[in-house]
Design an enzyme around this catalytic site. Structure first.
Site, PDB file in Angstrom:
ATOM      1  CB  SER A  94      -0.917   0.004   1.231  1.00 42.31           C
ATOM      2  OG  SER A  94      -1.746   1.146   1.242  1.00 42.31           O
ATOM      3  CG  HIS A 108      -4.258   4.982  -2.631  1.00 43.23           C
ATOM      4  ND1 HIS A 108      -5.272   4.272  -3.257  1.00 43.23           N
ATOM      5  CD2 HIS A 108      -3.895   4.254  -1.547  1.00 43.23           C
ATOM      6  CE1 HIS A 108      -5.516   3.175  -2.555  1.00 43.23           C
ATOM      7  NE2 HIS A 108      -4.699   3.132  -1.521  1.00 43.23           N
ATOM      8  CG  ASN A 110      -4.254  -1.720  -1.420  1.00 43.01           C
ATOM      9  OD1 ASN A 110      -4.922  -2.689  -1.766  1.00 43.01           O
ATOM     10  ND2 ASN A 110      -3.716  -1.630  -0.226  1.00 43.01           N
ATOM     11  CG  HIS A 147      -8.572   7.933 -16.303  1.00 48.43           C
ATOM     12  ND1 HIS A 147      -9.385   6.981 -15.751  1.00 48.43           N
ATOM     13  CD2 HIS A 147      -8.575   8.993 -15.439  1.00 48.43           C
ATOM     14  CE1 HIS A 147      -9.883   7.436 -14.600  1.00 48.43           C
ATOM     15  NE2 HIS A 147      -9.399   8.646 -14.397  1.00 48.43           N
ATOM     16  CG  HIS A 177     -18.708  12.655   4.965  1.00 49.69           C
ATOM     17  ND1 HIS A 177     -17.919  11.562   4.787  1.00 49.69           N
ATOM     18  CD2 HIS A 177     -17.867  13.705   5.180  1.00 49.69           C
ATOM     19  CE1 HIS A 177     -16.641  11.911   4.898  1.00 49.69           C
ATOM     20  NE2 HIS A 177     -16.585  13.203   5.117  1.00 49.69           N
ATOM     21  N   GLY A 260      -5.192  -5.782  13.869  1.00 48.97           N
ATOM     22  CA  GLY A 260      -4.064  -5.613  14.772  1.00 48.97           C
ATOM     23  C   GLY A 260      -2.769  -5.281  14.080  1.00 48.97           C
ATOM     24  N   GLY A 261      -2.865  -4.640  12.918  1.00 48.54           N
ATOM     25  CA  GLY A 261      -1.665  -4.202  12.214  1.00 48.54           C
ATOM     26  C   GLY A 261      -0.981  -3.050  12.934  1.00 48.54           C
ATOM     27  NE  ARG A 262       5.647   0.118  13.244  1.00 39.37           N
ATOM     28  CZ  ARG A 262       6.083   1.233  12.654  1.00 39.37           C
ATOM     29  NH1 ARG A 262       5.649   1.548  11.431  1.00 39.37           N
ATOM     30  NH2 ARG A 262       6.950   2.012  13.258  1.00 39.37           N
TER      31      ARG A 262
END
Length: 303
Positions: A94, A108, A110, A147, A177, A260-262
């Site tokens: 990521s 960004h 991932n 694109h 929102h 529970g990742g960093r």
């Protein structure tokens, strides 16, 4: 799912992290990434790399992780309730790039691979990921280049693939929102296994290998454009939308925290500086208004 296939994906993702870091460091021309290895109590860990306070990139983070556990977190099963309670492995890379110059867009990407297992059932696997672009002062030729690169990735895999994954990206990176897109989109896909392992893995590699060719030409073209306090102030204001999406809606952020990742690595995606204003709107006809009027629209950029 064989161990060899599993290791192929892991090795590719780690090599991709190295290659992207090398390319960004070369573009930066001075500041290097800091690296930290981390371990997760339940199982697995990762490698976090962060570049800070560069002359081109105010913050760039590229993280690799490979974790495993006894039960998939809720964010991973909301779309697939049949996987509740499955043992799992998840690996991925990521990255988020926050440039200093407001004329260079944030980007960004991932890429991820999941394996879920139930007793007495064959393993269930799938790929996911993509990339998207978030400009502040946008240029149509840059968006078209972004694109067109995305379409070139998709076309060998089917004539409808780009349209499908482009639409999925537009829908996913929509700030509900605020009733507006986060940026100008790109590609997004999840639960990809319909083509078989080899072909799906080829697609994942094509997305990963073309991130730098999609992004760096834009960086090189815009990084030296002059800007002042007005442009910087608008950039920091618009970064607030990025923070809101990542903390309120993003499934990847939720998965990382729930599994529970960093935390430092997960929240690396947030920009180092950001502003919010109450009920602010750009002046009609201003350069800032162009972003809203022309670019924060769901449209076919290659038409």
């Amino acid at each position: 799912m064989s161990l060899i296939e599993h290791e192929l994906v892991k090795n590719y993702l780690q090599d991709l992290q190295n290659n992207i870091c090398d390319a960004l460091q070369q573009a930066e021309g001075g500041v290097c990434f800091q690296e930290e290895h981390w371990e997760r109590e339940e199982g697995g860990g990762g490698i976090a790399r962060v570049l800070s306070d560069g002359v081109v990139f105010e913050r760039a983070g590229i993280n690799f992780s490979h974790i495993y556990g006894k039960s998939l977190p809720p964010s991973a099963t909301v779309q697939r309730p049949e996987l509740v309670g499955c043992q799992y492995q998840a690996m991925g890379i990521s990255l988020v790039i926050h440039p200093l110059n407001p004329y260079v867009p944030t980007s960004h990407a991932n890429l991820r691979f999941f394996i879920a297992e139930k007793p007495n059932h064959p393993p269930i696997w799938w790929f996911g990921g993509g990339f998207d672009l978030t400009p502040y002062y946008a240029f149509e030729e840059d968006v078209r280049h972004w694109h067109q690169t995305a379409k070139n990735i998709c076309d060998p895999f089917g004539k409808e693939v780009y349209s499908r994954f482009k639409t999925w990206c537009d829908q996913y990176f929509f700030i509900k929102h605020r009733h507006e897109p986060r940026g100008v989109g790109g590609l997004f896909f999840d639960d990809l296994n319909i083509w078989g392992f080899d072909h799906c893995f080829e697609f994942l590699q094509s997305v990963g290998n073309n991130y730098i060719p999609a992004y760096l030409p834009i960086v090189e073209k815009r990084k030296d454009l002059p800007y002042g306090e007005r442009e910087r102030d608008f950039q920091l204001y618009r970064r607030g939308r990025y923070v809101e999406f990542n903390l309120v809606q993003d499934r990847g952020t939720l998965f990382g925290l729930q599994s529970g990742g960093r935390t430092e690595s997960i929240l690396m995606s947030l920009p180092p500086l950001v502003k919010w204003r109450y009920n602010w709107h750009p002046e009609a006809g201003s350069p800032e208004a162009v972003l809203y009027d022309k670019f924060l629209k769901i449209r076919d950029w290659l038409a």
